[in-house]
Design a protein around this motif. Structure first.
Motif, mmCIF file in Angstrom:
data_model
loop_
_atom_site.group_PDB
_atom_site.id
_atom_site.type_symbol
_atom_site.label_atom_id
_atom_site.label_comp_id
_atom_site.label_asym_id
_atom_site.label_seq_id
_atom_site.Cartn_x
_atom_site.Cartn_y
_atom_site.Cartn_z
ATOM 1 N N TRP A 78 -20.779 112.230 7.182
ATOM 2 C CA TRP A 78 -20.145 113.698 7.036
ATOM 3 C C TRP A 78 -19.068 113.725 6.138
ATOM 4 N N LEU A 79 -18.149 112.579 6.463
ATOM 5 C CA LEU A 79 -16.986 112.897 5.440
ATOM 6 C C LEU A 79 -17.320 112.681 4.024
ATOM 7 N N ALA A 80 -18.208 112.020 3.442
ATOM 8 C CA ALA A 80 -18.573 111.837 2.294
ATOM 9 C C ALA A 80 -19.464 113.131 1.834
ATOM 10 N N LEU A 81 -20.013 113.773 2.801
ATOM 11 C CA LEU A 81 -20.642 114.833 2.487
ATOM 12 C C LEU A 81 -19.774 116.179 2.137
ATOM 13 N N ARG A 82 -18.781 116.316 2.825
ATOM 14 C CA ARG A 82 -17.649 117.251 2.893
ATOM 15 C C ARG A 82 -16.471 117.026 1.920
ATOM 16 N N LEU A 83 -16.095 115.854 1.477
ATOM 17 C CA LEU A 83 -14.841 115.540 0.974
ATOM 18 C C LEU A 83 -15.115 115.180 -0.612
ATOM 19 N N PRO A 84 -14.217 115.635 -1.322
ATOM 20 C CA PRO A 84 -14.432 115.194 -2.880
ATOM 21 C C PRO A 84 -14.317 113.511 -2.982
ATOM 22 N N VAL A 85 -15.079 113.184 -4.051
ATOM 23 C CA VAL A 85 -15.403 111.629 -4.141
ATOM 24 C C VAL A 85 -14.320 110.881 -4.092
ATOM 25 N N LYS A 86 -13.107 111.489 -4.700
ATOM 26 C CA LYS A 86 -11.895 110.675 -4.956
ATOM 27 C C LYS A 86 -11.035 110.609 -3.469
ATOM 28 N N VAL A 87 -11.305 111.391 -2.610
ATOM 29 C CA VAL A 87 -10.658 111.401 -1.398
ATOM 30 C C VAL A 87 -11.466 110.500 -0.691
ATOM 31 N N THR A 88 -12.994 110.463 -0.718
ATOM 32 C CA THR A 88 -13.778 109.514 0.109
ATOM 33 C C THR A 88 -13.373 108.150 -0.132
ATOM 34 N N VAL A 89 -13.325 108.117 -1.465
ATOM 35 C CA VAL A 89 -12.878 106.618 -1.933
ATOM 36 C C VAL A 89 -11.605 106.195 -1.439
ATOM 37 N N ALA A 90 -10.609 107.168 -1.788
ATOM 38 C CA ALA A 90 -9.072 106.976 -1.195
ATOM 39 C C ALA A 90 -9.142 106.505 0.479
ATOM 40 N N LEU A 91 -9.881 107.146 1.022
ATOM 41 C CA LEU A 91 -10.072 107.038 2.548
ATOM 42 C C LEU A 91 -10.621 105.548 2.869
ATOM 43 N N ALA A 92 -11.628 105.283 1.973
ATOM 44 C CA ALA A 92 -12.269 103.842 2.174
ATOM 45 C C ALA A 92 -11.347 102.808 1.906
ATOM 46 N N ILE A 93 -10.543 102.940 0.828
ATOM 47 C CA ILE A 93 -9.699 102.013 0.465
ATOM 48 C C ILE A 93 -8.537 101.824 1.551
ATOM 49 N N ILE A 94 -8.044 102.996 2.133
ATOM 50 C CA ILE A 94 -7.040 103.057 2.991
ATOM 51 C C ILE A 94 -7.570 102.182 4.341
ATOM 52 N N GLY A 95 -8.828 102.439 4.764
ATOM 53 C CA GLY A 95 -9.367 101.895 5.758
ATOM 54 C C GLY A 95 -9.341 100.286 5.581
ATOM 55 N N GLU A 96 -9.844 99.835 4.477
ATOM 56 C CA GLU A 96 -9.809 98.529 4.427
ATOM 57 C C GLU A 96 -8.413 97.675 4.177
ATOM 58 N N LEU A 97 -7.621 98.485 3.620
ATOM 59 C CA LEU A 97 -6.160 97.904 3.268
ATOM 60 C C LEU A 97 -5.509 97.761 4.896
ATOM 61 N N VAL A 98 -5.686 98.833 5.715
ATOM 62 C CA VAL A 98 -5.117 98.739 7.058
ATOM 63 C C VAL A 98 -5.667 97.725 7.950
ATOM 64 N N ALA A 99 -6.965 97.584 7.965
ATOM 65 C CA ALA A 99 -7.713 96.710 8.780
ATOM 66 C C ALA A 99 -7.404 95.167 8.347
ATOM 67 N N GLY A 100 -7.453 95.171 6.834
ATOM 68 C CA GLY A 100 -6.899 94.037 6.315
ATOM 69 C C GLY A 100 -5.798 93.337 6.656
ATOM 70 N N TYR A 101 -4.740 94.261 6.551
ATOM 71 C CA TYR A 101 -3.409 94.030 6.747
ATOM 72 C C TYR A 101 -3.030 93.575 8.287
ATOM 73 N N VAL A 102 -3.672 94.459 9.238
ATOM 74 C CA VAL A 102 -3.199 94.184 10.574
ATOM 75 C C VAL A 102 -4.069 93.032 11.355
ATOM 76 N N VAL A 103 -5.522 92.929 11.017
ATOM 77 C CA VAL A 103 -6.124 91.941 11.607
ATOM 78 C C VAL A 103 -6.723 90.811 10.616
ATOM 79 N N ARG A 104 -6.262 91.038 9.313
ATOM 80 C CA ARG A 104 -7.027 89.988 8.347
ATOM 81 C C ARG A 104 -8.515 89.951 8.195
ATOM 82 N N ASP A 105 -9.071 90.998 8.564
ATOM 83 C CA ASP A 105 -10.432 91.274 8.348
ATOM 84 C C ASP A 105 -10.845 92.669 8.251
ATOM 85 N N ASN A 106 -11.732 92.959 7.443
ATOM 86 C CA ASN A 106 -12.330 94.361 7.080
ATOM 87 C C ASN A 106 -13.910 94.018 6.538
ATOM 88 N N LEU A 107 -14.418 95.189 6.054
ATOM 89 C CA LEU A 107 -15.847 95.162 5.566
ATOM 90 C C LEU A 107 -15.908 94.182 4.305
#
Length: 198
Positions: free
Chosen positions: A145-174
């Motif tokens: 739904w986010l990808a449907l509603r948001l601009p591509v750049k915002v969607t990509v930025a959110l995905a990168i932020i999600g990966e970075l935060v999880a990677g930093y906090v628990v050293r694991d992500n997708l």
């Protein structure tokens, strides 16, 4: 049409696919909820018995990103390539739910559970509860739904932020999960193990 907007029919099909996934998981003997006997909105430990048993955890961003990726894949298939005809774009959501449901079933097979335990940061992983798998389907749909509603750049930025935060906090992500499942790298395994708090 440039967006994968589902209609009533394809939403119903998506819900039916999700329901079938839940039935399959129950038939596989997956526990309905955490064996601890209660349900939590958030569980923040990745190496204990509550991991992947509740509604959200540090792997929730991965499932949201799945939805974003599946949206991009569906858009490439149905809009860019034109596969399936003029109304095929309506089937983007059912395709995404089918892919996520297939992963949830595969992820909870002994083969994949053992693979997770042996090569990823999830050495205590015992598989998902059915509640967690159902929530993962929901979070994937939210990412779609986010990808449907948001601009591509915002969607990509959110995905990168999600990966970075999880990677930093628990050293694991997708990204780390895919790498370690497909082609384990010892340096990553050592780095992840060094971050585990006893």
């Amino acid at each position: 049409m440039g967006a994968l907007i589902p209609n009533r029919r394809t939403v119903i099909v998506s819900l039916a696919i999700a329901a079938v996934t839940i039935v399959i998981l129950l038939a596989m003997g997956r526990t309905p909820i955490c064996e601890c006997g209660y349900i939590k909105l958030w569980h923040g430990q990745i190496n204990d018995a509550g991991n992947s048993q509740h509604i959200t955890d540090w792997y929730t961003p991965s499932h949201i990103i799945h939805g974003m990726i599946f949206y991009a894949f569906g858009w490439w298939m149905f809009v860019k390539r034109g596969w399936g005809g003029a109304d095929a774009f309506r089937w983007g959501l059912p395709l995404a739910v089918l892919l996520e449901g297939a992963w949830e079933v595969l992820e909870n097979t002994p083969m994949v559970i053992n693979r997770f335990r042996s090569v990823t940061a999830n050495f205590g992983y015992t598989g998902d509860s059915v509640l967690n798998s159902g929530a993962d389907l929901m979070w994937m749909s939210f990412g779609f739904w986010l990808a449907l509603r948001l601009p591509v750049k915002v969607t990509v930025a959110l995905a990168i932020i999600g990966e970075l935060v999880a990677g930093y906090v628990v050293r694991d992500n997708l990204t780390f999960n895919v790498i370690m499942l497909v082609y384990p790298i010892e340096a990553i395994a050592e780095w992840q193990a060094a971050g585990v708090v006893a």
